[in-house]
Design an enzyme around this catalytic site. Structure first.
Site, short mmCIF file in Angstrom:
data_model
loop_
_atom_site.label_atom_id
_atom_site.label_comp_id
_atom_site.label_asym_id
_atom_site.label_seq_id
_atom_site.Cartn_x
_atom_site.Cartn_y
_atom_site.Cartn_z
N THR A 35 25.07 52.15 57.17
CA THR A 35 24.39 51.97 58.46
C THR A 35 25.14 50.94 59.31
O THR A 35 25.45 51.19 60.47
CB THR A 35 22.93 51.52 58.25
N GLY A 54 22.49 46.49 57.28
CA GLY A 54 21.50 47.44 56.75
C GLY A 54 20.66 46.79 55.67
O GLY A 54 20.75 45.60 55.42
N GLU A 87 26.84 38.69 52.24
CA GLU A 87 25.82 39.04 53.24
C GLU A 87 24.81 37.91 53.35
O GLU A 87 24.45 37.46 54.43
CB GLU A 87 25.13 40.35 52.85
N LYS A 124 13.90 53.68 54.22
CA LYS A 124 14.04 52.37 53.54
C LYS A 124 12.72 51.59 53.52
O LYS A 124 12.62 50.55 52.89
CB LYS A 124 15.11 51.54 54.24
#
Ligand code: DER
Length: 235
Positions: free
Chosen positions: A31, A86, A107, A125
C-alpha cells in the site's frame, strides 16, 4: 475494484496531506508503495518541491531512490513532519498491527518520530481487536538463542493460546533476516490478548526482544478505502 485499486486510492488520498518542504516518513509494503510512487510523480511534475524522504526499509529506500526522491535519515532529521504507511490490522481505537512485511523496527522508529502518522489501508485490514484475525503478530528478536526467546514469548501468552513461529523464507527453510540483521518470531493467537499496553510492556521486557508489531496510540489518521468509498478516521 481490486484490492490493489483500493490500496492505491487510499495511498493517493494520503499524499494529498503532503506539503512542499516536508520531511516525510516513507512506509513499506504494497500500500505504501503506491504513496511513494505518487510522491515521486508529483515531484517530477513540479507539484511538490523540497521533499526529504526517510525510508522505513531498504526496499523503500531503493524504490524512492529510483524515483528521484531526495533521501535522508533520522540522524539528520530527528523530527519527521508526516509519515505515510500501511498496516496489517487496524482496531477501532486506531491501534495497529504492522510488520508482516518485516520492516516493523525501522517503521516504528520513523513513525514514532513523526508529528503526524497517516495509515493507509483497504477495508480488509479493519479488525475488532488486534491479533483477532489469527494472522501473525510479528516480534523482532536477536538471532542469539531465538528458540529461548520464542519459548518465553509463547509462555507469556499461553492464556491466549499463543503459538510462536520463527519466520522463514517461504520456499527455503532459512530464517528471514530483517534489514537490521535480526530474526522475526511470529505470534499466533487463538483468543484475545486483552490489555494491549500490558502485552506490549511484557514483550519488551524480554531481553532477547528488539521490538514488536503492535503500534499503539501512534496513528493520527487512518484512511480506509472500501468498495463504498473512502473513510478518513482521525484520532
Ligand atoms: O510490514 C509492514 O509493516 C507493512 O507496512 C504492512 O503492515 C502493510 O503491508 P501491505 O500494505 O502490503 O498490506
Amino acid at each position: 475494484l481490486t484490492q490493489d485499486d483500493l490500496k492505491k486510492i487510499a495511498a493517493y488520498k494520503a499524499v494529498e496531506y503532503v506539503e512542499s518542504g516536508m520531511v516525510l516518513g516513507l512506509g513499506t509494503g504494497s500500500t505504501a508503495k503506491h504513496a511513494v510512487d505518487r510522491i515521486g510523480e508529483l515531484l517530477r511534475q513540479g507539484k511538490l518541491k523540497d521533499i526529504v524522504g526517510i525510508p522505513t526499509s531498504t526496499k523503500t529506500h531503493d524504490q524512492a531512490l529510483s524515483l528521484g526522491i531526495p533521501l535522508s535519515d533520522l540522524d539528520s532529521h530527528p523530527t519527521v513532519d508526516l509519515a505515510i504507511d500501511g498496516a496489517d490490522e487496524v482496531d477501532p481505537f486506531l491501534n495497529l498491527v504492522k510488520g508482516r512485511g518485516g520492516s516493523l523496527l525501522r517503521e516504528k522508529m520513523v513513525e514514532g518520530a513523526c508529528k503526524k502518522f497517516i495509515v493507509i489501508v483497504d477495508e480488509s485490514k479493519l479488525v475488532n481487536y488486534l491479533g483477532g484475525s489469527g494472522l501473525a503478530m510479528p516480534v523482532e528478536v536477536i538471532q542469539f538463542c531465538w528458540r529461548f526467546t520464542a519459548a518465553r514469548l509463547q509462555k507469556l501468552f499461553q492464556e491466549a493460546g499463543c503459538v510462536a513461529k520463527l519466520r522463514t523464507f517461504a520456499e527455503k527453510d532459512e530464517p528471514y533476516v530483517t534489514d537490521n540483521g535480526n530474526f522475526i518470531v511470529d505470534l499466533y493467537f487463538e483468543r484475545s490478548i486483552g490489555d494491549l499496553k500490558a502485552a506490549s510492556d511484557a514483550i519488551l521486557q524480554l531481553a532477547g526482544v528488539v521490538e514488536h508489531g503492535m503500534f499503539l496510540d501512534m496513528a493520527t489518521t487512518v484512511i480506509v478505502a472500501g468498495e463504498l468509498g473512502l473513510t478518513v478516521k482521525n484520532k
